[in-house]
Write a protein that holds these residues in place. Structure first.
Motif, PDB file in Angstrom:
ATOM      1  N   ASN A  83     -17.234 -62.394   0.746  1.00  0.00           N
ATOM      2  CA  ASN A  83     -16.365 -63.492   1.181  1.00  0.00           C
ATOM      3  C   ASN A  83     -17.173 -64.695   1.646  1.00  0.00           C
ATOM      4  O   ASN A  83     -16.874 -65.848   1.302  1.00  0.00           O
ATOM      5  N   ASN A  84     -18.200 -64.440   2.458  1.00  0.00           N
ATOM      6  CA  ASN A  84     -19.030 -65.529   2.960  1.00  0.00           C
ATOM      7  C   ASN A  84     -19.760 -66.246   1.833  1.00  0.00           C
ATOM      8  O   ASN A  84     -19.909 -67.484   1.855  1.00  0.00           O
ATOM      9  N   ALA A  87     -17.178 -68.533   0.165  1.00  0.00           N
ATOM     10  CA  ALA A  87     -16.760 -69.618   1.066  1.00  0.00           C
ATOM     11  C   ALA A  87     -17.801 -70.728   1.119  1.00  0.00           C
ATOM     12  O   ALA A  87     -17.467 -71.906   1.258  1.00  0.00           O
ATOM     13  N   TYR A 116     -15.707 -68.203   8.385  1.00  0.00           N
ATOM     14  CA  TYR A 116     -14.821 -69.038   7.580  1.00  0.00           C
ATOM     15  C   TYR A 116     -13.402 -68.949   8.113  1.00  0.00           C
ATOM     16  O   TYR A 116     -13.061 -68.035   8.873  1.00  0.00           O
ATOM     17  N   ASP A 121     -10.756 -72.372   4.049  1.00  0.00           N
ATOM     18  CA  ASP A 121     -12.041 -72.375   3.352  1.00  0.00           C
ATOM     19  C   ASP A 121     -12.000 -71.711   1.983  1.00  0.00           C
ATOM     20  O   ASP A 121     -13.037 -71.486   1.360  1.00  0.00           O
ATOM     21  N   PHE A 122     -10.789 -71.396   1.520  1.00  0.00           N
ATOM     22  CA  PHE A 122     -10.617 -70.847   0.179  1.00  0.00           C
ATOM     23  C   PHE A 122      -9.462 -71.566  -0.509  1.00  0.00           C
ATOM     24  O   PHE A 122      -8.504 -71.970   0.144  1.00  0.00           O
ATOM     25  N   PRO A 264     -13.797 -71.488  -3.695  1.00  0.00           N
ATOM     26  CA  PRO A 264     -14.135 -72.165  -2.434  1.00  0.00           C
ATOM     27  C   PRO A 264     -13.103 -73.244  -2.096  1.00  0.00           C
ATOM     28  O   PRO A 264     -12.481 -73.842  -2.983  1.00  0.00           O
ATOM     29  N   GLY A 265     -12.945 -73.509  -0.823  1.00  0.00           N
ATOM     30  CA  GLY A 265     -11.837 -74.320  -0.345  1.00  0.00           C
ATOM     31  C   GLY A 265     -11.698 -75.728  -0.880  1.00  0.00           C
ATOM     32  O   GLY A 265     -10.582 -76.224  -1.008  1.00  0.00           O
TER      33      GLY A 265
END
Length: 330
Positions: A83-84, A87, A116, A121-122, A264-265
Motif C-alpha cells: 500500500n505504501n 501511495a 497515507y 492518497d489513492f 496513486p491519489g
C-alpha cells in the motif's frame, strides 16, 4: 447507524473531489499508457484471488494495449508494504494497487499511524468483483446450523477457537461482527495466510472459520468441512442450499468481500477513466466471468466513483467494529 451518515458525507466529498480533479485536468489521456510498463502491486504472496485478479488483468491488458504489464507481489506489514509503495508512486497510471476489503480496516487498526490517507492518497480505478465468506465449523462439534452454533458458543463462552489470516482480515472482521451481533465470545487464533488457517481447520486445531468461498469450496464439496452459512446479502450459486447468516438467525448481518484496483491519489482523472474502461471491458469477457465465477467471485466492473463510495462506506463501518471489539494489531 452513525457510520451510514459519515459514509454518505465522505462519498459526497469524494465525488466532488473527483469532479474537481477532472475539471483541473490539463490534457486528456491520449498518450497514456505510452511505452512505460504498468505494474500491478499485490500486497500479498502469490496465490489466492488477489493474485488471480492481478495476473488476469495484467495478461489481458498487455495484449490489448500491446504494452508490458507485470505483477509485483509485495507481501508483509499487514499489506502496508504494498500500500505504501503505491501511495508514494508517480501518479501517472503506471503503478496500480490490488485492493481487497482489508484495506478499509487499516485506518481503524492503525489510526493516525498510517503513512497515507485511505480516502485521499489513492484514486479508485475499479471495483472488480465480490465474493462472500463462508462460516465453517469442525465436523466433530456436531453443529449443523447457525443458531446451534450461537447456542453452543453462549453455553461455552471463550472456549471455541476461531481462525483468521490476521488482525483486520476479512475473516477476522466477519467473526468479530458476528460475535458483536450475537452476544457470543470466542478466542481468536491468527494464522499467516488462508492456507495454514484452512489446514488448521481441517486438522481440528480450531473450531470455526470464516473464509472466502474460493479457499473453502473444495473442502466443503469434499465433505471435509461443515458449512453453515454465507456472509453476503444473498445466497451463492456455488452452494444454493446454504442460507445467508442473516437468513439463518442474525438479521442485518452482511459482509461482502470485495476486490478492486486503485492508483496513486493524484493520478489524472482521464487516465483513471481510460484504465477503468479497458479493465472493465476485459473482466466482462465471458471467459473471465467464468474464471472468476468458478472461484465464487462475481464480476462487478464498477465506475471509479462507485468504488470510491464503497471504500468510503467500508472504512467507518470496520473502524466501528474494530473499536468496539478492541482489536489490536498482532
Amino acid at each position: 447507524m452513525a457510520w451510514h451518515k459519515l459514509a454518505s458525507t465522505l462519498a459526497a466529498a469524494g465525488v466532488a473531489l473527483l469532479a474537481a480533479n477532472a475539471a483541473q485536468a490539463q490534457a486528456p489521456a491520449a498518450d497514456f499508457p505510452g511505452s512505460k510498463p504498468i505494474t500491478f502491486v499485490v500486497p500479498y504472496p502469490p496465490g489466492g484471488f488477489n493474485d488471480t485478479l492481478a495476473r488476469t488483468v495484467s495478461d489481458r491488458l498487455s495484449k490489448s494495449w500491446k504494452i508490458s504489464a507485470v505483477v509485483d507481489n509485495r507481501p508483509g506489514g499487514n499489506t502496508l508494504i504494498g500500500n505504501n509503495l503505491v501511495a508514494a508512486a508517480q501518479p501517472d497510471g503506471h503503478t496500480l494497487l490490488i485492493t481487497p476489503l482489508p484495506f478499509s480496516a487499516l485506518p481503524g487498526l492503525y489510526g493516525g499511524k498510517l503513512n497515507y490517507d485511505a480516502l485521499k492518497d489513492f484514486a479508485p480505478v475499479i471495483w472488480a468483483g465480490s465474493t462472500q465468506n463462508i462460516l465453517v465449523v469442525r465436523e466433530s462439534l456436531g453443529i449443523d446450523s447457525v443458531q446451534a452454533f450461537i447456542d453452543y458458543a453462549k453455553k461455552h463462552p471463550g472456549k471455541l477457537n476461531y481462525g483468521s489470516t490476521g488482525s483486520g482480515s476479512s475473516n477476522h472482521l466477519s467473526m468479530e461482527l458476528f460475535m458483536q451481533m450475537t452476544g457470543t465470545e470466542m478466542t481468536h487464533v491468527p494464522y499467516k495466510g488462508s492456507a495454514p488457517a484452512v489446514v488448521a481447520m481441517l486438522g481440528g486445531e480450531i473450531d470455526a472459520l470464516f473464509d472466502n468461498i474460493p479457499n473453502l469450496s473444495q473442502h466443503i464439496k469434499g465433505g471435509k468441512l461443515k458449512a453453515l452459512a454465507v456472509t453476503g446479502s444473498r445466497r451463492t450459486p456455488l452452494f444454493p442450499d446454504l442460507p445467508t447468516v442473516a437468513e439463518a438467525g442474525v438479521p442485518g448481518y452482511e459482509v461482502n468481500v470485495w476486490f478492486g484496483i486503485q492508483a496513486p491519489g493524484k493520478t489524472p482523472p482521464p487516465v483513471v477513466q481510460k484504465l477503468n474502461a479497458e479493465i472493465a471491458r476485459l473482466i466482462r469477457q465471458p471467459d473471465v466471468v467464468k474464471l472468476f465465477g468458478d472461484q465464487g467471485v462475481e464480476v462487478v466492473a464498477s465506475t471509479p466513483e462507485a468504488f470510491f463510495e464503497l471504500v468510503a462506506a467500508e472504512v467507518p463501518k470496520w473502524t466501528r467494529v474494530i473499536q468496539e471489539a478492541g482489536i489490536k494489531v498482532e
